[in-house]
Design an enzyme around this catalytic site. Sequence first.
Site, PDB file in Angstrom:
ATOM      1  N   ARG A  30       0.825  -1.205   0.000  1.00  0.00           N
ATOM      2  CA  ARG A  30       0.000   0.000   0.000  1.00  0.00           C
ATOM      3  C   ARG A  30       0.861   1.257   0.000  1.00  0.00           C
ATOM      4  O   ARG A  30       0.330   2.370   0.036  1.00  0.00           O
ATOM      5  CB  ARG A  30      -0.922   0.008   1.229  1.00  0.00           C
ATOM      6  N   GLU A  42      -1.972 -10.074  -4.020  1.00  0.00           N
ATOM      7  CA  GLU A  42      -3.267 -10.717  -4.233  1.00  0.00           C
ATOM      8  C   GLU A  42      -3.123 -12.223  -4.413  1.00  0.00           C
ATOM      9  O   GLU A  42      -3.966 -12.991  -3.937  1.00  0.00           O
ATOM     10  CB  GLU A  42      -3.975 -10.097  -5.438  1.00  0.00           C
ATOM     11  N   GLN A  47      -6.876 -17.327  -0.152  1.00  0.00           N
ATOM     12  CA  GLN A  47      -7.098 -18.361   0.864  1.00  0.00           C
ATOM     13  C   GLN A  47      -6.017 -18.324   1.944  1.00  0.00           C
ATOM     14  O   GLN A  47      -5.678 -19.353   2.531  1.00  0.00           O
ATOM     15  CB  GLN A  47      -7.138 -19.745   0.220  1.00  0.00           C
ATOM     16  N   THR A  48      -5.447 -17.180   2.161  1.00  0.00           N
ATOM     17  CA  THR A  48      -4.348 -17.067   3.114  1.00  0.00           C
ATOM     18  C   THR A  48      -4.550 -15.817   3.955  1.00  0.00           C
ATOM     19  O   THR A  48      -4.940 -14.768   3.432  1.00  0.00           O
ATOM     20  CB  THR A  48      -3.007 -16.988   2.363  1.00  0.00           C
ATOM     21  N   LEU A  85       3.822 -21.737   2.632  1.00  0.00           N
ATOM     22  CA  LEU A  85       2.651 -20.881   2.409  1.00  0.00           C
ATOM     23  C   LEU A  85       1.462 -21.672   1.877  1.00  0.00           C
ATOM     24  O   LEU A  85       0.325 -21.233   1.983  1.00  0.00           O
ATOM     25  CB  LEU A  85       3.018 -19.753   1.437  1.00  0.00           C
ATOM     26  N   GLY A  86       1.723 -22.828   1.300  1.00  0.00           N
ATOM     27  CA  GLY A  86       0.633 -23.673   0.833  1.00  0.00           C
ATOM     28  C   GLY A  86       0.129 -23.318  -0.560  1.00  0.00           C
ATOM     29  O   GLY A  86       0.513 -22.299  -1.135  1.00  0.00           O
ATOM     30  N   TYR A 125     -11.882 -12.658  -9.174  1.00  0.00           N
ATOM     31  CA  TYR A 125     -11.582 -11.767  -8.046  1.00  0.00           C
ATOM     32  C   TYR A 125     -10.252 -11.059  -8.231  1.00  0.00           C
ATOM     33  O   TYR A 125     -10.163  -9.822  -8.134  1.00  0.00           O
ATOM     34  CB  TYR A 125     -11.572 -12.531  -6.707  1.00  0.00           C
ATOM     35  N   ASP A 143     -14.675 -10.635  -3.014  1.00  0.00           N
ATOM     36  CA  ASP A 143     -14.128 -11.831  -2.384  1.00  0.00           C
ATOM     37  C   ASP A 143     -15.058 -12.245  -1.246  1.00  0.00           C
ATOM     38  O   ASP A 143     -16.145 -11.701  -1.077  1.00  0.00           O
ATOM     39  CB  ASP A 143     -12.707 -11.573  -1.880  1.00  0.00           C
ATOM     40  N   CYS A 197     -16.203  -6.710  10.309  1.00  0.00           N
ATOM     41  CA  CYS A 197     -17.340  -7.589   9.975  1.00  0.00           C
ATOM     42  C   CYS A 197     -16.830  -9.026   9.906  1.00  0.00           C
ATOM     43  O   CYS A 197     -16.872  -9.675   8.876  1.00  0.00           O
ATOM     44  CB  CYS A 197     -17.961  -7.148   8.644  1.00  0.00           C
ATOM     45  N   CYS A 207     -18.357  -0.672  13.966  1.00  0.00           N
ATOM     46  CA  CYS A 207     -18.565  -0.642  12.514  1.00  0.00           C
ATOM     47  C   CYS A 207     -19.087   0.712  12.050  1.00  0.00           C
ATOM     48  O   CYS A 207     -20.087   1.217  12.582  1.00  0.00           O
ATOM     49  CB  CYS A 207     -19.548  -1.735  12.100  1.00  0.00           C
ATOM     50  N   CYS A 213     -26.901  -1.149   8.687  1.00  0.00           N
ATOM     51  CA  CYS A 213     -26.806  -2.597   8.482  1.00  0.00           C
ATOM     52  C   CYS A 213     -28.164  -3.243   8.774  1.00  0.00           C
ATOM     53  O   CYS A 213     -28.637  -3.245   9.908  1.00  0.00           O
ATOM     54  CB  CYS A 213     -25.740  -3.197   9.379  1.00  0.00           C
TER      55      CYS A 213
END
Length: 372
Positions: A30, A42, A47-48, A85-86, A125, A143, A197, A207, A213
């Site tokens: 960033r 990304e 999934q990590t 890391l898989g 995604y 996502d 969330c 939030c 909401c």
Amino acid sequence: MNRDLPGGLDAMVRDLLAWFAARARPLPWRRDYEPYRVWLSEIMLQQTQMDRAVGYFERFTARFPDVASLAAASEEEVLKLWEGLGYYSRAKNLLAAARLVAARHGGRVPDDPEALRALPGVGPYTAGAVASIAFGRDVPAVDANVERVFARLFDLDLPPREPATAAFIRKTAAQMIPPGKARELNQALMELGALVCLPKKPRCSECPLAGRCEALRLDLVFERPVPAKAAAYIPLEVATGLLVRQGRVFVQKRPATGVWAGLWEFPGGTVESGETPEQAVVREFMEETGLRVAVTGRLAVVRHGYTRYRVALHCFSLRDADGEAPQPALHAAQEGRWAALPDLDGLAFPAGHRKLIDRLGRDIPFPGPALP
DNA sequence: TATCCGTGGCC
DNA sequence: TGGCCAAGGAT
């Protein structure tokens, strides 16, 4: 489901962007949103979890700071940096994609969602995420975080992956983007899902969108998102048996391939239709070891699950049915052994058989005469 | 469309 | 502690 937006989208977006500006975590990519670094982040974050990916990102970019250096790398070195890391196909796809970018795009990460989507390892995604976060293209990036935020915000009463629900989420995510602000908005939605969330412990009091909401208003936060229809579990009746000779039980080592490769087990198998568990264990012993056995007792029914199966493991004690008792054949195994009860603790068993072993000598008596 | 792919944290 | 889950994609 309430698809009307209390207060309208504009005010919601304003509050969300203000929250993100104040609370966004200072992540390495960033700093300047350099496209290669955003892309890499990304891929690593698929999934990590964030905490786990950041260290890998730092080491990876230190060694491969840009597309050109990565494209020139060996797969071995890339995998080494990915070790632990898989999902290693991500690393292989990343390397292949870097070489494609070097060859076809002059080493510059494409800014077009379709061109990104054509790279190996880049799906819907990731294409949207890179196009918006790295290049500011006004495309959504939906996502699991965004799905959860929207499911609660709009009280969606169908699973997010249902076609109608998915279409609503994507359309709304696109409509929310203020022109030129997709980078901020998409990250804000994901950041909100990651920090506030939360799936099991939502922090609604913190939030910025709590007042808008719908699930919170209806006290349905914990019911949203509605889980996808659980993959139908397949009930499975399995029979196994402990054949004991002179205080030792027969175990066999499964083949090197297939399910539970290389693990030890008691012979046995699936109870076929029209068959009792007792008949099944006798049949399976004959098929797998060539031995004729007889059931001497019911030890337990162990219930456990693996992948999509729910197994009822019927466990029996057995004796040799013949006077002559040859050594077992190995029709379904690479090795056999007669093991005393303490020996079993040193061998690796599938979970169901391990449950049985753990109960042996506790609430289940070890069959046959006492151990020597 | 369902299934596989890896790992560590969580309760 | 084992079963479930977490910033998806490929087949």
